[in-house]
Design a protein around this motif. Structure first.
Motif, mmCIF file in Angstrom:
data_model
loop_
_atom_site.group_PDB
_atom_site.id
_atom_site.type_symbol
_atom_site.label_atom_id
_atom_site.label_comp_id
_atom_site.label_asym_id
_atom_site.label_seq_id
_atom_site.Cartn_x
_atom_site.Cartn_y
_atom_site.Cartn_z
ATOM 1 N N GLY A 179 1.396 -1.086 0.224
ATOM 2 C CA GLY A 179 -0.602 -0.507 0.205
ATOM 3 C C GLY A 179 0.992 1.164 0.254
ATOM 4 N N LEU A 180 2.156 0.955 -0.285
ATOM 5 C CA LEU A 180 2.873 2.503 -0.073
ATOM 6 C C LEU A 180 2.848 3.377 -1.434
ATOM 7 C CD1 LEU A 180 6.601 0.836 1.866
ATOM 8 C CD2 LEU A 180 4.460 2.242 2.699
ATOM 9 N N GLY A 181 2.372 2.123 -2.689
ATOM 10 C CA GLY A 181 2.052 2.563 -4.042
ATOM 11 C C GLY A 181 4.052 2.484 -4.948
ATOM 12 N N ALA A 182 4.286 2.828 -5.106
ATOM 13 C CA ALA A 182 6.039 2.379 -5.086
ATOM 14 C C ALA A 182 6.867 2.380 -4.048
ATOM 15 C CB ALA A 182 6.652 2.649 -6.971
ATOM 16 N N GLU A 183 7.909 1.621 -4.364
ATOM 17 C CA GLU A 183 9.340 1.700 -3.562
ATOM 18 C C GLU A 183 10.745 1.893 -4.044
ATOM 19 O OE1 GLU A 183 10.210 -2.620 -3.112
ATOM 20 O OE2 GLU A 183 9.256 -2.331 -2.027
ATOM 21 N N ILE A 184 11.737 2.181 -3.510
ATOM 22 C CA ILE A 184 12.575 3.180 -3.790
ATOM 23 C C ILE A 184 13.232 1.999 -3.304
ATOM 24 C CG2 ILE A 184 13.794 4.093 -2.019
ATOM 25 C CD1 ILE A 184 15.018 6.853 -4.087
ATOM 26 N N GLY A 185 13.321 1.517 -2.576
ATOM 27 C CA GLY A 185 14.250 0.278 -2.484
ATOM 28 C C GLY A 185 13.577 -0.694 -1.237
ATOM 29 N N ILE A 186 13.565 -1.674 -0.717
ATOM 30 C CA ILE A 186 13.501 -2.239 0.480
ATOM 31 C C ILE A 186 14.621 -2.446 1.333
ATOM 32 C CG2 ILE A 186 12.963 -4.932 1.861
ATOM 33 C CD1 ILE A 186 11.059 -4.661 -0.438
ATOM 34 N N SER A 187 14.948 -1.290 2.609
ATOM 35 C CA SER A 187 15.809 -1.014 3.379
ATOM 36 C C SER A 187 16.243 -2.357 4.347
ATOM 37 C CB SER A 187 15.728 0.180 4.241
ATOM 38 O OG SER A 187 16.789 0.069 5.503
ATOM 39 N N THR A 188 17.634 -2.891 4.571
ATOM 40 C CA THR A 188 17.428 -3.335 5.440
ATOM 41 C C THR A 188 18.090 -2.972 6.660
ATOM 42 O OG1 THR A 188 19.482 -3.972 4.226
ATOM 43 C CG2 THR A 188 17.982 -5.327 4.115
ATOM 44 N N ASP A 189 18.478 -1.311 7.050
ATOM 45 C CA ASP A 189 18.652 -1.419 7.897
ATOM 46 C C ASP A 189 17.760 -0.605 9.209
ATOM 47 O OD1 ASP A 189 21.583 -0.062 6.936
ATOM 48 O OD2 ASP A 189 20.730 1.811 6.236
ATOM 49 N N LYS A 190 18.368 -0.444 10.369
ATOM 50 C CA LYS A 190 16.739 -0.012 11.520
ATOM 51 C C LYS A 190 16.634 1.475 10.609
ATOM 52 C CE LYS A 190 17.787 -4.212 13.972
ATOM 53 N NZ LYS A 190 17.879 -5.429 14.994
ATOM 54 N N PHE A 191 17.783 2.754 10.400
ATOM 55 C CA PHE A 191 17.996 3.570 10.884
ATOM 56 C C PHE A 191 17.926 4.025 8.994
ATOM 57 C CE2 PHE A 191 19.755 7.891 11.497
ATOM 58 C CZ PHE A 191 18.900 8.071 12.484
ATOM 59 N N HIS A 192 17.826 5.741 8.861
ATOM 60 C CA HIS A 192 16.430 5.645 9.482
ATOM 61 C C HIS A 192 14.799 4.764 9.409
ATOM 62 C CE1 HIS A 192 14.031 8.860 7.226
ATOM 63 N NE2 HIS A 192 14.557 8.524 5.836
ATOM 64 N N ALA A 193 15.255 4.307 8.561
ATOM 65 C CA ALA A 193 14.057 3.877 7.814
ATOM 66 C C ALA A 193 14.438 2.044 7.232
ATOM 67 C CB ALA A 193 13.949 4.319 6.500
ATOM 68 N N ARG A 194 12.966 1.066 6.913
ATOM 69 C CA ARG A 194 13.722 -0.467 7.525
ATOM 70 C C ARG A 194 11.814 -1.007 6.893
ATOM 71 N NH1 ARG A 194 13.802 -4.581 12.417
ATOM 72 N NH2 ARG A 194 15.461 -6.161 11.194
ATOM 73 N N GLY A 195 12.378 -1.905 5.606
ATOM 74 C CA GLY A 195 11.667 -2.653 4.944
ATOM 75 C C GLY A 195 11.221 -1.352 3.545
ATOM 76 N N PRO A 196 9.790 -1.516 3.038
ATOM 77 C CA PRO A 196 10.055 -0.853 1.741
ATOM 78 C C PRO A 196 9.542 0.900 2.221
ATOM 79 C CG PRO A 196 8.759 -2.666 2.475
ATOM 80 C CD PRO A 196 9.007 -2.962 3.119
ATOM 81 N N CYS A 197 10.533 1.748 1.489
ATOM 82 C CA CYS A 197 10.859 3.191 1.593
ATOM 83 C C CYS A 197 9.351 3.746 0.618
ATOM 84 C CB CYS A 197 12.184 2.600 0.861
ATOM 85 S SG CYS A 197 13.213 2.173 2.419
ATOM 86 N N GLY A 198 8.514 3.361 0.806
ATOM 87 C CA GLY A 198 8.015 4.877 -0.001
ATOM 88 C C GLY A 198 8.224 6.369 0.022
ATOM 89 N N LEU A 199 7.001 7.398 0.142
ATOM 90 C CA LEU A 199 7.049 8.214 0.227
ATOM 91 C C LEU A 199 7.167 8.675 1.577
ATOM 92 C CD1 LEU A 199 3.537 9.496 -1.930
ATOM 93 C CD2 LEU A 199 5.672 9.718 -2.221
ATOM 94 N N GLU A 200 6.853 7.895 2.524
ATOM 95 C CA GLU A 200 6.590 8.844 4.047
ATOM 96 C C GLU A 200 8.619 8.659 4.233
ATOM 97 O OE1 GLU A 200 4.554 8.095 7.541
ATOM 98 O OE2 GLU A 200 2.732 8.856 6.372
ATOM 99 N N GLU A 201 9.497 7.833 3.952
ATOM 100 C CA GLU A 201 10.465 7.213 4.652
ATOM 101 C C GLU A 201 11.392 8.130 3.611
ATOM 102 O OE1 GLU A 201 7.970 4.074 6.184
ATOM 103 O OE2 GLU A 201 7.979 4.418 3.075
ATOM 104 N N LEU A 202 10.957 8.361 2.997
ATOM 105 C CA LEU A 202 11.673 9.435 1.537
ATOM 106 C C LEU A 202 11.463 11.520 1.959
ATOM 107 C CD1 LEU A 202 11.330 8.335 -2.004
ATOM 108 C CD2 LEU A 202 13.189 8.041 0.009
ATOM 109 N N THR A 203 11.368 11.301 3.262
ATOM 110 C CA THR A 203 11.073 12.372 4.276
ATOM 111 C C THR A 203 11.574 12.774 5.542
ATOM 112 O OG1 THR A 203 8.757 12.233 5.563
ATOM 113 C CG2 THR A 203 8.525 13.044 2.903
ATOM 114 N N SER A 204 12.076 13.870 6.176
ATOM 115 C CA SER A 204 12.427 13.229 8.021
ATOM 116 C C SER A 204 11.149 14.463 7.815
ATOM 117 C CB SER A 204 13.920 14.468 7.942
ATOM 118 O OG SER A 204 14.165 14.227 8.820
ATOM 119 N N TYR A 205 11.153 14.968 9.337
ATOM 120 C CA TYR A 205 10.552 15.671 9.559
ATOM 121 C C TYR A 205 11.478 17.061 11.045
ATOM 122 C CZ TYR A 205 12.016 13.618 14.258
ATOM 123 O OH TYR A 205 12.734 13.156 15.062
#
Length: 424
Positions: free
Chosen positions: A386-412
């Motif tokens: 449900g993320l739409g597309a993804e730029i990759g699947i992160s095997t890291d734990k920081f700052h994003a993990r798993g499929p990286c969609g829109l929210e994972e390409l942002t900070s705050y």
């Protein structure tokens, strides 16, 4: 193409990085409506120019033998009218997703009247290095722009003509809707030194996302002067528990391994409880064999299935991306979890079981980006989740993990509103 057209190489890379930085500043204030117009127009142009894109793709496919590409790699490289239609569909699906930029994550009013808002913002400039998959060119650009980021794309040389044709379309559409120039750029030189140049530019590039083989990831992590979001190996496991429904387990395993072997969420290792050996072991092994899969097993696997070949220690670590699978027989859930955590790349693991407690323990203790319970590893995918597309699947734990969609390409950032308050 070759770096000799862009000498000096350092200057070529720096100009591109500076342009991306300027584009990122402009994208931060571009409306969601404008970004969605770009996505929709890009989808229209891709459908209109299928012949042009496939002509470029034919150049890459013709040269595939020069790069010693495997059958699975050629399949990932190949574009068809159906695949291009799917790429266009993906752009339209991303346009339908909520724009994350500017979203208020939380808001509190302090006792002194200050209102503190936590607001989602773009990362800035993303340097994305990826393998020879033209669809990834479009998906990654779409996600980066929709999330307010400028992107520098460094695709594999094997897909250079295909990716360049697609980026040309994306850039045309961007100019038409008024997005900042150079919001999407593609590195046109195949010189590997260009990667090193970009990795030494933290003043322009905010994050690097490498997606490819272990050698590439290790090089990027070692050389990068900016944060790295890693898309590492996909050594994915399927564990068939003692209570598993054998028919379900067989169907899930064949889907996970065989539906598309060259992708990172395909199963590469099978772990089977010893009690399954007494009930459905042969059924599972024969199903793999019927689908052309070579089985590399531990001593017990080889003892009970004579056509399995002995597995080496390295085999249990390997992402085959082809018709091979490692197999380990275990005596308990504990042994299965230990084996998987030891050999896994932290990508995706599945358990097939009718025991809810076993499923919960597996999910809690297996240390990977996604745990699948009674379903295929192939579902660890941005579109499927449900993320739409993804730029990759992160095997890291920081700052994003798993499929990286829109929210994972942002900070705050925090935005604080006051009416004259000063700190005592």
């Amino acid at each position: 193409m070759n770096s000799q057209f862009f000498e000096p190489l350092e200057e070529y890379c720096q100009v591109m990085a500076r342009q991306a930085k300027m584009a990122a500043a402009g994208l931060a204030t571009v409306s969601g409506k404008q970004k969605n117009e770009w996505l929709k127009l890009s989808a229209i142009y891709i459908r209109q120019r299928i012949i042009t894109i496939m002509s470029a793709n034919t150049q890459d496919l013709t040269a595939a033998s020069d790069y010693n590409l495997s059958a699975a790699q050629v399949d990932r490289l190949r574009l068809t009218p159906e695949r291009l239609s799917g790429i266009a569909d993906s752009l339209e699906e991303i346009a339908l997703l909520p724009d994350p930029v500017g979203r208020i994550i939380s808001s509190t009013v302090r006792p002194n009247g200050l209102e503190a808002q936590k607001v989602r913002v773009p990362l800035g400039v993303i340097f994305f290095i990826y393998e020879s998959r033209p669809n990834v060119t479009v998906d990654s650009a779409a996600l980066c722009i929709k999330s307010g980021n400028a992107v520098i794309l460094r695709g594999g040389k094997e897909a250079l003509h295909s990716s360049s044709a697609l980026v040309k379309i994306l850039s045309e559409a961007a100019l038409e809707v008024g997005l900042p120039p150079h919001a999407v750029q593609m590195v046109q030189t195949t010189d590997r030194q260009a990667v090193g140049e970009f990795l030494r530019m933290p003043e322009f590039i905010d994050v690097c996302i490498p997606r490819g083989g272990k050698g590439l990831i290790q090089r990027v992590v070692s050389e990068a002067k900016m944060p790295v979001l890693k898309h590492f190996d996909g050594n994915c496991h399927v564990y068939v528990d003692e209570s598993a429904d054998i028919q379900m387990a067989t169907e899930i395993l064949i889907n996970a391994k065989c539906q598309r072997m060259g992708v990172c969420n395909a199963a590469e290792s099978l772990v089977i409880h010893r009690r399954v050996r007494e009930s459905g072991f042969s059924e599972i092994m024969l199903a793999l064999q019927r689908n052309g899969i070579e089985i590399l097993g531990d001593a017990e696997t080889c003892q009970y299935f004579s056509e399995a070949r002995p597995a080496s220690e390295q085999d249990f670590y390997t992402e085959y991306s082809g018709p091979k699978i490692s197999c380990k027989i275990v005596g308990s859930l504990e042994e299965a979890i230990t084996h998987i955590n030891h050999y896994s790349s932290g990508h995706t693991e599945a358990i097939i079981t009718q025991n809810l407690n076993a499923a919960r323990e597996f999910a809690a203790r297996v240390d990977s980006s996604a745990i699948m319970i009674n379903t295929s590893t192939r579902f660890n995918d941005g579109g499927e989740l449900g993320l739409g597309a993804e730029i990759g699947i992160s095997t890291d734990k920081f700052h994003a993990r798993g499929p990286c969609g829109l929210e994972e390409l942002t900070s705050y950032k925090y935005v604080v509103y006051g009416n004259g308050q000063i700190r005592e």
